[in-house]
Design a protein around this motif. Sequence first.
Motif, PDB file in Angstrom:
ATOM      1  N   LYS A 107       0.894  -0.985  -0.083  1.00 63.82           N
ATOM      2  CA  LYS A 107      -0.004   0.046   0.072  1.00 63.82           C
ATOM      3  C   LYS A 107       0.942   1.387   0.006  1.00 63.82           C
ATOM      4  N   PRO A 108       0.938   2.085  -1.122  1.00 61.56           N
ATOM      5  CA  PRO A 108       1.621   3.341  -1.066  1.00 61.56           C
ATOM      6  C   PRO A 108       0.991   4.164   0.099  1.00 61.56           C
ATOM      7  N   GLY A 109       2.094   5.164   0.592  1.00 57.72           N
ATOM      8  CA  GLY A 109       1.652   6.154   1.326  1.00 57.72           C
ATOM      9  C   GLY A 109       1.591   7.403   0.821  1.00 57.72           C
ATOM     10  N   THR A 110       1.852   8.589   1.560  1.00 62.05           N
ATOM     11  CA  THR A 110       1.763   9.786   0.848  1.00 62.05           C
ATOM     12  C   THR A 110       3.072  10.040   0.011  1.00 62.05           C
ATOM     13  N   SER A 111       4.167   9.337   0.043  1.00 55.90           N
ATOM     14  CA  SER A 111       5.129   9.356  -0.598  1.00 55.90           C
ATOM     15  C   SER A 111       5.683   7.956  -1.404  1.00 55.90           C
ATOM     16  N   GLY A 112       4.681   7.235  -1.793  1.00 53.01           N
ATOM     17  CA  GLY A 112       4.839   6.139  -2.415  1.00 53.01           C
ATOM     18  C   GLY A 112       5.101   4.776  -1.769  1.00 53.01           C
ATOM     19  N   LEU A 113       5.702   3.930  -1.991  1.00 57.47           N
ATOM     20  CA  LEU A 113       5.945   2.622  -1.387  1.00 57.47           C
ATOM     21  C   LEU A 113       7.352   2.629  -0.925  1.00 57.47           C
ATOM     22  N   ARG A 114       7.494   2.736   0.497  1.00 58.64           N
ATOM     23  CA  ARG A 114       8.712   2.509   1.222  1.00 58.64           C
ATOM     24  C   ARG A 114       9.098   1.287   1.972  1.00 58.64           C
ATOM     25  N   LYS A 115       9.958   0.698   1.637  1.00 54.93           N
ATOM     26  CA  LYS A 115      10.258  -0.751   2.319  1.00 54.93           C
ATOM     27  C   LYS A 115      11.819  -0.852   2.426  1.00 54.93           C
ATOM     28  N   LYS A 116      12.367  -1.850   3.511  1.00 53.00           N
ATOM     29  CA  LYS A 116      13.719  -2.084   3.430  1.00 53.00           C
ATOM     30  C   LYS A 116      13.997  -2.590   2.036  1.00 53.00           C
ATOM     31  N   VAL A 117      15.522  -2.435   1.682  1.00 53.29           N
ATOM     32  CA  VAL A 117      16.041  -2.923   0.417  1.00 53.29           C
ATOM     33  C   VAL A 117      15.659  -4.413   0.288  1.00 53.29           C
ATOM     34  N   ARG A 118      15.870  -5.078   1.527  1.00 54.64           N
ATOM     35  CA  ARG A 118      15.830  -6.761   1.288  1.00 54.64           C
ATOM     36  C   ARG A 118      14.388  -7.054   1.095  1.00 54.64           C
ATOM     37  N   VAL A 119      13.248  -6.351   1.372  1.00 54.67           N
ATOM     38  CA  VAL A 119      12.092  -6.476   1.036  1.00 54.67           C
ATOM     39  C   VAL A 119      11.892  -6.132  -0.561  1.00 54.67           C
ATOM     40  N   PHE A 120      12.227  -5.195  -0.814  1.00 51.58           N
ATOM     41  CA  PHE A 120      12.316  -4.963  -2.432  1.00 51.58           C
ATOM     42  C   PHE A 120      12.920  -5.901  -3.338  1.00 51.58           C
ATOM     43  N   GLN A 121      13.960  -6.684  -2.677  1.00 54.85           N
ATOM     44  CA  GLN A 121      14.712  -7.641  -3.557  1.00 54.85           C
ATOM     45  C   GLN A 121      14.154  -9.071  -3.447  1.00 54.85           C
ATOM     46  N   GLN A 122      13.093  -8.893  -2.846  1.00 53.52           N
ATOM     47  CA  GLN A 122      12.429 -10.425  -2.895  1.00 53.52           C
ATOM     48  C   GLN A 122      11.894 -10.492  -4.350  1.00 53.52           C
ATOM     49  N   PRO A 123      12.097 -11.872  -4.826  1.00 55.85           N
ATOM     50  CA  PRO A 123      11.534 -12.196  -6.264  1.00 55.85           C
ATOM     51  C   PRO A 123      10.139 -11.618  -6.551  1.00 55.85           C
ATOM     52  N   HIS A 124       9.996 -10.556  -7.723  1.00 57.51           N
ATOM     53  CA  HIS A 124       8.397 -10.165  -8.116  1.00 57.51           C
ATOM     54  C   HIS A 124       8.163  -9.210  -7.284  1.00 57.51           C
ATOM     55  N   TYR A 125       9.167  -8.646  -6.237  1.00 58.21           N
ATOM     56  CA  TYR A 125       8.403  -7.704  -5.456  1.00 58.21           C
ATOM     57  C   TYR A 125       8.362  -6.514  -6.196  1.00 58.21           C
ATOM     58  N   ALA A 126       9.395  -5.776  -6.427  1.00 54.97           N
ATOM     59  CA  ALA A 126       9.373  -4.520  -7.458  1.00 54.97           C
ATOM     60  C   ALA A 126       8.663  -4.735  -8.593  1.00 54.97           C
ATOM     61  N   GLU A 127       8.657  -5.886  -9.280  1.00 55.55           N
ATOM     62  CA  GLU A 127       7.925  -6.013 -10.685  1.00 55.55           C
ATOM     63  C   GLU A 127       6.341  -5.969 -10.195  1.00 55.55           C
ATOM     64  N   ASN A 128       6.112  -6.480  -9.308  1.00 54.54           N
ATOM     65  CA  ASN A 128       4.726  -6.389  -8.636  1.00 54.54           C
ATOM     66  C   ASN A 128       4.080  -5.247  -8.663  1.00 54.54           C
ATOM     67  N   PHE A 129       4.906  -4.526  -7.988  1.00 55.32           N
ATOM     68  CA  PHE A 129       4.480  -3.023  -7.879  1.00 55.32           C
ATOM     69  C   PHE A 129       4.509  -2.174  -8.818  1.00 55.32           C
ATOM     70  N   VAL A 130       5.479  -2.210  -9.875  1.00 56.46           N
ATOM     71  CA  VAL A 130       5.597  -1.455 -11.046  1.00 56.46           C
ATOM     72  C   VAL A 130       4.686  -1.857 -11.867  1.00 56.46           C
ATOM     73  N   GLN A 131       4.234  -3.264 -12.061  1.00 55.21           N
ATOM     74  CA  GLN A 131       2.913  -3.609 -12.962  1.00 55.21           C
ATOM     75  C   GLN A 131       1.538  -3.049 -12.351  1.00 55.21           C
ATOM     76  N   SER A 132       1.443  -2.956 -11.208  1.00 57.98           N
ATOM     77  CA  SER A 132       0.170  -2.514 -10.613  1.00 57.98           C
ATOM     78  C   SER A 132       0.062  -0.872 -10.908  1.00 57.98           C
ATOM     79  N   VAL A 133       1.232  -0.368 -10.983  1.00 50.18           N
ATOM     80  CA  VAL A 133       1.083   1.155 -11.330  1.00 50.18           C
ATOM     81  C   VAL A 133       0.374   1.337 -12.624  1.00 50.18           C
ATOM     82  N   PHE A 134       1.407   0.369 -13.555  1.00 48.56           N
ATOM     83  CA  PHE A 134       0.679   0.498 -15.007  1.00 48.56           C
ATOM     84  C   PHE A 134      -0.596   0.145 -15.262  1.00 48.56           C
ATOM     85  N   ASP A 135      -0.959  -0.889 -14.404  1.00 52.35           N
ATOM     86  CA  ASP A 135      -2.517  -1.497 -14.590  1.00 52.35           C
ATOM     87  C   ASP A 135      -3.403  -0.537 -14.117  1.00 52.35           C
TER      88      ASP A 135
END
Length: 542
Positions: free
Chosen positions: A14-42
């Motif tokens: 869930k993005p907040g007032t300044s987007g989605l912020r997480k620890k680097v390790r969270v973003f490095q999970q397989p598909h994590y960044a891809e899921n969010f970017v695709q959700s933006v585009f969708d």
Amino acid sequence: MIQTFATQPFDDQKPGTSGLRKKVRVFQQPHYAENFVQSVFDSLEGFEDQTLVVGGDGRYLNREVIQTVLKMAAANGFGRVLVGRGGILSTPAASHLIRSSGAFGGLVLSASHNPGGPDEDFGIKYNVSNGGPAPEKVTDAIHARTLAIDSYRFFEANDVDIDTLGSTTLGDMTVEVVDPVAGYAELMEKLFDFTAIRAMIADGFSLSFDSMSAVTGPYAVEIFEKRLGAPAGTVRNATPLTDFGHHHPDPNLVHARELYDRMMAPDAPDFGAASDGDGDRNLIIGRHCYVTPSDSLAVLAANAHLAPGYAAGLKGIARSMPTSGAADRVAEKLGIPLYETPTGWKFFGNLLDAGMATICGEESAGTGSDHVREKDGIWAVLLWLNILAVRRQSVAQIMAEHWATYGRNYYARHDYEAIAKDRADALMAALRDRLEALPSTTNSGGTVQSADDFAYSDPTDQSVSRNQGVRVLFEDGSRVVFRLSGTGTEGATLRVYIERYVGADGDLALETSEALAPLVKAAQEIADISGFTGMERPSVIT
């Protein structure tokens, strides 16, 4: 080749007032960044063959996620992507590039003032075509899509060279690597009197700017040293580093202590400033004179007419609710509207787009104007320099004259960081339960006049934002505000804003801690902060 990959939703996007912020390790999970970017585009419509702007603050993972964004943008049908050379774009520069290029929108890769590095923070924020953060209806749609996504589209190709200016192709999409600094610097030259500032510096005016090993280094060197003639070395920590040189790139009196100590030394420069990780916040310190962000907003608004870009006057001033009322008195004297909004720059964007406000500010060191749709650290520094170049007074003299005219709002923010979320939520729930009973009660701060949970009705579209912070107002005009911040990545941060107004005929030379001591005690009594959090003192005081 465009491929479609199966995926499963993550429940924490869930993005907040300044987007989605997480620890680097969270973003490095397989598909994590891809899921969010695709959700933006969708969640968007009509972007086929349109332009997307991409860049970030250079923090750890910035370059890798840019490559992901480029390949996904190509697979989803964008016609062109503008990317800052080396993956660098300050947040205000990204906003300007979106606006000046007519882009459909942009993805800003940053966690703002949060630390960087493999064990620290990363973020992705979507900005719309006006250059500002996505409004709630867009972020709500993005969040809904993250909970249902089952696949994402990806263009399989070698990584794009983002270090060389020029154009290349990725399938049917053009990738254009642009100078991240030039266009922004040219905009600043249009707004401010560089000739007057250059002359002031040539006459011996000294300044020190701390980029905190973050994104503003290249911008500050180009503008302050090359275009305005400040000596080499004026800009400190000028090279953006993936871990910000182990700095916490938040320009406050804790994390920019080196600058503060330099400005309080006997041989201090005339003017000191700093900016944060992505370049949208600022810290202003004159020789032996710290300027609170709330006071800075008021002074900039009162003197903006001295800069060419604002010579015609201001249409209005907007401030976030937790920001002190100092700007309110400037607006009253100028005869222009003052808008009090929730925290979050997107609320200012509506007012700026409607031509209702010109200058905006937040107590968390964010100040800006209608030149972009983000707060802008270097812009604030340049407006201060323009004012100093015209008035030829010190920062301390300007502040003294301002308080003698408008009175002084003694002000501080106490942050209690990394609180267990259930405890933070319980504290706020207990406060809300007491709202009706608080008026007419007395405590160390005096007698409570009123208490409420701030709600905002946007005058541009009549949308209503509720539960934006608990306000306790005292009979003498003082106030304490309690609010949970959404900018952290671990636990919750309770922010307590403490303000006392003293009129122009009162004592304007008190130490802030002395002036606010009764209200600090009152905040503890009202909210039982130590009882709920287990913390006897705040993590940070600014």
